[in-house]
Design an enzyme around this catalytic site. Structure first.
Site, PDB file in Angstrom:
ATOM      1  CG  HIS A 253      -2.069   0.927   1.113  1.00 35.36           C
ATOM      2  ND1 HIS A 253      -1.971   2.264   1.388  1.00 35.36           N
ATOM      3  CD2 HIS A 253      -3.344   0.710   0.698  1.00 35.36           C
ATOM      4  CE1 HIS A 253      -3.139   2.826   1.171  1.00 35.36           C
ATOM      5  NE2 HIS A 253      -3.996   1.905   0.737  1.00 35.36           N
TER       6      HIS A 253
ATOM      7  CG  ASP B  14      -8.649  -4.282  -2.536  1.00 40.93           C
ATOM      8  OD1 ASP B  14      -9.842  -4.170  -2.228  1.00 40.93           O
ATOM      9  OD2 ASP B  14      -7.988  -3.382  -3.060  1.00 40.93           O
TER      10      ASP B  14
HETATM   11  N1  CMC Z   1       4.076  -7.529  -4.851  1.00 38.08           N
HETATM   12  C1  CMC Z   1       5.404  -7.497  -5.048  1.00 38.08           C
HETATM   13  N2  CMC Z   1       6.168  -6.399  -4.919  1.00 38.08           N
HETATM   14  C2  CMC Z   1       5.535  -5.253  -4.574  1.00 38.08           C
HETATM   15  C3  CMC Z   1       4.153  -5.203  -4.350  1.00 38.08           C
HETATM   16  C4  CMC Z   1       3.416  -6.398  -4.493  1.00 38.08           C
HETATM   17  N3  CMC Z   1       2.107  -6.419  -4.297  1.00 38.08           N
HETATM   18  N4  CMC Z   1       3.788  -3.948  -4.027  1.00 38.08           N
HETATM   19  C5  CMC Z   1       4.915  -3.218  -4.051  1.00 38.08           C
HETATM   20  N5  CMC Z   1       5.983  -4.012  -4.377  1.00 38.08           N
HETATM   21  C6  CMC Z   1       7.383  -3.586  -4.440  1.00 38.08           C
HETATM   22  C7  CMC Z   1       7.625  -2.810  -5.724  1.00 38.08           C
HETATM   23  O1  CMC Z   1       8.084  -3.664  -6.770  1.00 38.08           O
HETATM   24  C8  CMC Z   1       8.696  -1.836  -5.286  1.00 38.08           C
HETATM   25  O2  CMC Z   1       9.926  -2.507  -5.276  1.00 38.08           O
HETATM   26  P1  CMC Z   1      11.287  -1.691  -5.614  1.00 38.08           P
HETATM   27  O3  CMC Z   1      11.397  -0.618  -4.582  1.00 38.08           O
HETATM   28  O4  CMC Z   1      12.353  -2.732  -5.516  1.00 38.08           O
HETATM   29  O5  CMC Z   1      11.093  -1.145  -6.986  1.00 38.08           O
HETATM   30  C9  CMC Z   1       8.338  -1.519  -3.829  1.00 38.08           C
HETATM   31  O6  CMC Z   1       7.604  -2.675  -3.365  1.00 38.08           O
HETATM   32  C10 CMC Z   1       7.467  -0.276  -3.663  1.00 38.08           C
HETATM   33  O7  CMC Z   1       6.357  -0.397  -4.558  1.00 38.08           O
HETATM   34  P2  CMC Z   1       5.734   0.806  -5.377  1.00 38.08           P
HETATM   35  O8  CMC Z   1       4.971   0.259  -6.521  1.00 38.08           O
HETATM   36  O9  CMC Z   1       6.808   1.807  -5.662  1.00 38.08           O
HETATM   37  O10 CMC Z   1       4.782   1.392  -4.270  1.00 38.08           O
HETATM   38  P3  CMC Z   1       3.523   2.305  -4.513  1.00 38.08           P
HETATM   39  O11 CMC Z   1       3.273   2.983  -3.236  1.00 38.08           O
HETATM   40  O12 CMC Z   1       3.695   3.152  -5.727  1.00 38.08           O
HETATM   41  O13 CMC Z   1       2.359   1.245  -4.853  1.00 38.08           O
HETATM   42  C11 CMC Z   1       0.552  -0.263  -4.642  1.00 38.08           C
HETATM   43  C12 CMC Z   1       1.406   0.817  -3.954  1.00 38.08           C
HETATM   44  C13 CMC Z   1      -0.673  -0.575  -3.778  1.00 38.08           C
HETATM   45  C14 CMC Z   1       0.074   0.229  -6.001  1.00 38.08           C
HETATM   46  C15 CMC Z   1       1.417  -1.551  -4.803  1.00 38.08           C
HETATM   47  O14 CMC Z   1       1.833  -2.031  -3.539  1.00 38.08           O
HETATM   48  C16 CMC Z   1       0.692  -2.637  -5.586  1.00 38.08           C
HETATM   49  O15 CMC Z   1       0.727  -2.625  -6.828  1.00 38.08           O
HETATM   50  N6  CMC Z   1       0.004  -3.609  -4.879  1.00 38.08           N
HETATM   51  C17 CMC Z   1      -0.777  -4.598  -5.533  1.00 38.08           C
HETATM   52  C18 CMC Z   1      -2.125  -3.998  -5.926  1.00 38.08           C
HETATM   53  C19 CMC Z   1      -3.031  -3.804  -4.730  1.00 38.08           C
HETATM   54  O16 CMC Z   1      -3.185  -4.673  -3.881  1.00 38.08           O
HETATM   55  N7  CMC Z   1      -3.696  -2.630  -4.680  1.00 38.08           N
HETATM   56  C20 CMC Z   1      -4.679  -2.332  -3.654  1.00 38.08           C
HETATM   57  C21 CMC Z   1      -4.314  -1.165  -2.813  1.00 38.08           C
HETATM   58  S1  CMC Z   1      -5.369  -1.034  -1.366  1.00 38.08           S
HETATM   59  C22 CMC Z   1      -6.931  -0.651  -1.967  1.00 38.08           C
HETATM   60  C23 CMC Z   1      -7.006   0.642  -2.662  1.00 38.08           C
HETATM   61  O17 CMC Z   1      -6.481   1.633  -2.171  1.00 38.08           O
HETATM   62  O18 CMC Z   1      -7.647   0.714  -3.716  1.00 38.08           O
END
Ligand code: CMC
Length: 427
Positions: free
Chosen positions: A305, A362
């Site tokens: 998140h 989720d």
């Molecule tokens: N699985 C594997 N690696 C992950 C995941 C994951 N679910 N989420 C983040 N990472 C890694 C990502 O690859 C990155 O690694 P690095 O720093 O080595 O590049 C690091 O963790 C930080 O991730 P980010 O994408 O830069 O973080 P963000 O804050 O931009 O993204 C997020 C947050 C929710 C989009 C992401 O964690 C994600 O894609 N999760 C899966 C989708 C999900 O469950 N979304 C629901 C969010 S909660 C409900 C809502 O708000 O709608």
């Protein structure tokens, strides 16, 4: 004079006020930065930017805390109802019994849709994703309810807010009925907000609908858990759309479009699909390795998140609710065991520990919704239904702010500088 933040650039010093909220990080007020220095800030993804002032919802992502108007989400999920949380978000305080009764009654008086709006559904292909239908039908509300679209009139804002909250279950249930080819059901206002939605979704006109109280309660709680979440992508979309003076129905349609994406509200659908793909616990290590592989686009859906760097407090309630629904419906689903095992393995893996990736709201919601009988395509629709309250409350807060301005970010331009047009035969 309060705290000041200093910035030095090109040999000049600038000072900016530091503002404090009631709780949470202070913010540097850089509104005069460009005027004084000719510099912009650069923060794509808004990782360090407070886009507005708000008194609705507070999140402490490090500690895993979520408060609505100061009340912890765990307490609201346990003791409150979706109607009461809606009142709280819209009005700032928990209602008295009379206030809650009046609010619930008012919402129930707006549950029907204009009959012509029901014709609108028939223009969609039968296999349309219900979120596509939601974007279209909610956007179309502004064509049916012109009489409440003067956003400078507080009375209009209240009526349109009530209409949106009241009509969303009817619109969502109709999207489902259309997809499966069953007749639309009209609302039954003798039922609760959530009970009415369950009946319109799963009932048929030919027989009485048997509403299961435990399932109705679980569904109501799921709505509470999704009601608001501070300045997330879809809420920011609603605020940005509304900042131009667009009518609330159009703004909420914009929020629905944003929510649809798999990184946001679409994650619950993606999470359940992923759990089915994983299938049995012995396959988990393979998927964990894939999630860690930088060359593989696969991510653990329902994990991680932007704000929570701890267990999402909503996921704690969701996990408990899975057991309650399974017990009430006397069902079991091995996918829940797979989810629990996946969580256990991920939370003991260095990659997830170091990056502070925990289950989010989720991760477990899809398992419950599927046990209740919703197809995966409806999951994000249910999220939109509940989040409408938060969107509407945030939109109202923004429009009633006398300092509100159109949202207009700037950019770091990296394209060509000015050049002269070249005739087509000279290119
Ligand atoms: N699985 C594997 N690696 C992950 C995941 C994951 N679910 N989420 C983040 N990472 C890694 C990502 O690859 C990155 O690694 P690095 O720093 O080595 O590049 C690091 O963790 C930080 O991730 P980010 O994408 O830069 O973080 P963000 O804050 O931009 O993204 C997020 C947050 C929710 C989009 C992401 O964690 C994600 O894609 N999760 C899966 C989708 C999900 O469950 N979304 C629901 C969010 S909660 C409900 C809502 O708000 O709608």
């Amino acid at each position: 004079m309060g705290n000041q933040a200093k910035l030095s650039a090109d040999g000049k010093d600038y000072e900016f006020p530091v503002l404090s909220g009631s709780v949470g990080p202070d913010v540097v007020d850089i509104r005069k930065l460009y005027g004084q220095s000719g510099l912009f800030t650069f923060d794509p993804g808004f990782t360090s930017t407070a886009s507005c002032e708000s008194a609705l919802t507070y999140i402490d992502g490090e500690e895993g805390v979520l408060l609505h108007r100061g009340y912890p989400i765990g307490q609201l999920a346990e003791h409150s109802s979706f109607m009461e949380v809606s009142y709280l978000l819209l009005n700032g305080e928990l209602p008295s019994k009379d206030e809650l009764d009046t609010f619930t009654y008012t919402i129930s008086r707006h549950t029907m849709l204009h009959e012509q709006l029901l014709q609108f559904y028939r223009g969609f292909r039968r296999d349309a994703h219900p979120m596509a239908v939601m974007c279209g039908v909610v956007g179309a509300l502004s064509a049916f309810y012109h009489d409440s679209t003067d956003i400078s009139d507080p009375e209009h804002r209240t009526i349109s807010s009530h209409r949106l909250i009241a009509k969303m279950p009817t619109i969502a249930a109709a999207a489902y009925k259309y997809a499966i080819g069953q007749p639309f059901l009209y609302p039954d206002n003798s039922l609760s907000y959530t009970g009415n939605f369950m009946r319109m979704t799963f009932g048929v006109p030919a027989e009485p609908y048997d509403l299961h109280p435990a399932v109705e309660k679980a569904m109501d709680r799921i709505f509470i858990l999704h009601a608001d979440h501070e300045q997330n992508a879809s809420t920011s979309t609603v605020r940005l759309a509304g900042s131009s003076g667009a009518n609330p129905f159009a703004c909420i349609a914009a929020g629905i479009a944003c929510l649809w994406g798999p990184a946001h509200g679409g994650a619950n659908e993606a999470a359940l699909n992923m759990l089915h793909e994983i299938g049995t616990p012995d396959k988990i290590p393979h998927y964990i390795e894939r999630a860690k592989d930088k060359n593989d686009p696969f991510r653990l859906m329902g994990f991680g998140h932007r704000v929570y760097k701890n267990y999402d407090p909503r996921a704690t309630v969701m996990q408990k609710t899975v057991r309650e629904v399974f017990d009430a419906l006397k069902v079991d689903n091995p996918v829940f065991e797979t989810a629990l095992r996946l969580e256990e393995i991920a939370l003991s893996d260095d990659y997830f520990v170091e990056k502070k990736l925990f289950p989010n709201v989720d991760f477990y919601s899809g398992i419950i919704l599927s046990a209740i009988g919703f197809p995966t395509t409806m999951f994000t629709v249910l999220f939109a239904l509940a989040r409408t309250v938060g969107w509407v409350a945030q939109w109202n807060e923004m429009i009633s702010d006398p300092h509100q301005k159109i949202g207009r970010p700037r950019q770091l331009y990296t394209g060509p500088t000015q050049r002269d047009y070249v005739a087509i035969d000279k290119r």
